[in-house]
Motif scaffolding. Structure first.
Motif, short mmCIF file in Angstrom:
data_model
loop_
_atom_site.label_atom_id
_atom_site.label_comp_id
_atom_site.label_asym_id
_atom_site.label_seq_id
_atom_site.Cartn_x
_atom_site.Cartn_y
_atom_site.Cartn_z
N ILE A 110 0.83 -1.21 0.00
CA ILE A 110 0.00 0.00 0.00
C ILE A 110 0.86 1.26 0.00
O ILE A 110 0.63 2.20 -0.76
N VAL A 111 1.89 1.26 0.85
CA VAL A 111 2.79 2.42 0.94
C VAL A 111 3.52 2.65 -0.38
O VAL A 111 3.63 3.79 -0.87
N GLU A 112 4.01 1.57 -0.99
CA GLU A 112 4.75 1.70 -2.25
C GLU A 112 3.85 2.17 -3.39
O GLU A 112 4.27 2.97 -4.23
N GLN A 113 2.61 1.68 -3.42
CA GLN A 113 1.67 2.12 -4.45
C GLN A 113 1.38 3.61 -4.33
O GLN A 113 1.34 4.33 -5.31
N ARG A 114 1.18 4.05 -3.09
CA ARG A 114 0.88 5.47 -2.88
C ARG A 114 2.08 6.34 -3.30
O ARG A 114 1.91 7.40 -3.91
N ALA A 115 3.28 5.88 -2.96
CA ALA A 115 4.49 6.62 -3.33
C ALA A 115 4.64 6.69 -4.84
O ALA A 115 4.98 7.74 -5.41
N GLU A 116 4.33 5.58 -5.52
CA GLU A 116 4.42 5.53 -6.98
C GLU A 116 3.41 6.49 -7.62
O GLU A 116 3.72 7.19 -8.58
#
Length: 374
Positions: free
Chosen positions: A230-236
């Motif tokens: 979830i964190v990586e998707q939001r950062a992307e």
């Protein structure tokens, strides 16, 4: 500039996180999709922890929906083809066989601020102008803007009960009526009502909670791998929204088409009489007040069948929605620690002659999220 070049730029300027990219929170996503397919289900109450993506998901849903035809320059988003969703002014023009200008626009997602007044929500009548000029001078409110769209109320449990009553009445009737000094004005107000809140900050009164069609409980994701995803998707997404949107464009279009097809198929969906009797038996055994629980469960089961392209609602469809439709209608015992969704599942299993697996039982009690929704 060609349309193919301008469309992505328009989409990028909105920078709305795509619905199909949202990880987890299956209960909330399912409840929202079913209400879009059949708005008569009566809206969704989403209760859960802060920072779990409630508002992100609702904005993503509004962005996912296809454009709708509206009467151009009409403040109520009147449907040019459906008299039941037309303002009185547009209806008069149709009766006079005048040409109605038509435009296409995105489905509105209207945020209702916590401190909003009744005038801001319902609209106001200019009495002075009405008396001096003999015209119905009406300043539309948020309900007018939300017609044929989504009305989102964050922290609905902190909203004044009178305002919640007004919202629920409009959502149920499909009309908003404003009366002042003997002058009455009404306009269509058909919208999907979505409320959210944190139970730690106070519960809604049971008689108001019962008016919401469905109730989704969401929890902070515990699994480390999912949290990282979830964190990586939001950062992307934050780093390059346009590229991220393009990555999910096919999935978005596929889901959008599924929703359109489901709306068209819904009137054809049937349910066996025996299943309808069993739904009412569950409601009766759970001592659910009134008949809203029966009606909403029937509608939701048919909507999930339509979503999956079927014309016959099954026992499994009912199983997947019944806790969402009934858990908030149960009378609460303050000394009881059992999750209300689990209680619904248990009675459902007994009435329908099905046994819950130990995995489903554990999931329901620990998370309030049922395996069947996934």
């Amino acid at each position: 500039m060609s349309p193919t070049a301008s469309a992505p730029e328009k989409r990028a300027s909105r920078a709305v996180f795509p619905f199909t990219a949202i990880v987890g929170q299956e209960e909330m996503k399912l409840a929202l999709l079913l209400n879009v397919i059949d708005p008569k289900i009566g809206g969704v109450m989403i209760m859960g922890d802060r920072g779990t993506g409630k508002s992100t998901t609702i904005r993503a849903l509004a962005d996912l929906l296809p454009e709708i035809e509206v009467v151009a320059d009409d403040p109520f988003n009147s449907d040019p083809n459906d008299p039941d969703v037309m303002s009185d002014t547009v209806r008069d023009l149709v009766a006079q066989q005048q040409e109605i200008p038509v435009a296409k626009k995105k489905v509105q997602m209207v945020d209702l601020p916590l401190g909003a007044t009744e005038d801001r929500v319902c609209g106001t009548i200019d009495i002075e102008k009405a008396l001096s000029q003999g015209v119905r001078a009406f300043e539309p409110g948020l309900l007018a803007k939300a017609n044929r769209g989504i009305l989102y109320v964050d922290e609905v449990n902190l909203l004044d009960d009178h305002l919640v009553d007004v919202l629920l009445d409009s959502a149920a009737s499909g009309w908003n009526t404003v009366e002042r000094e003997g002058i009455s004005i009404r306009h269509p107000a058909r919208f999907v009502l979505v409320g959210s809140g944190n139970p730690e900050e106070g519960e809604l009164r049971p008689q108001l909670l019962d008016r919401f069609g469905m109730h989704a409980e969401i929890r902070t994701v515990k699994e480390p791998a999912l949290r990282v995803e979830i964190v990586e998707q939001r950062a992307e997404f934050d780093q390059n929204p346009q590229q991220f949107l393009e990555k999910y464009q096919d999935k978005q279009q596929e889901l959008q088409q599924k929703l359109v097809s489901a709306q068209e198929l819904l009137p054809s969906v049937k349910m066996e009489y025996e299943l309808r009797v069993n739904i009412s038996s569950v409601c009766s055994e759970l001592d659910v007040d009134g008949l809203r629980g029966d009606i909403v469960t029937n509608r939701a089961a048919k909507a999930i069948a339509a979503l999956e392209g079927r014309t016959e609602a099954t026992v499994d469809d009912i199983r997947r929605v019944i806790a969402l439709c009934l858990r908030h209608r149960l009378r609460k015992d303050p000394l009881e620690s059992i999750d209300s969704g689990y209680k619904v599942e248990k009675v459902f299993g007994r009435v329908f002659g099905l046994e819950m697996s130990s995995e489903e039982t554990g999931t329901a009690t620990s998370n309030g999220v049922r395996q069947g929704v996934r």
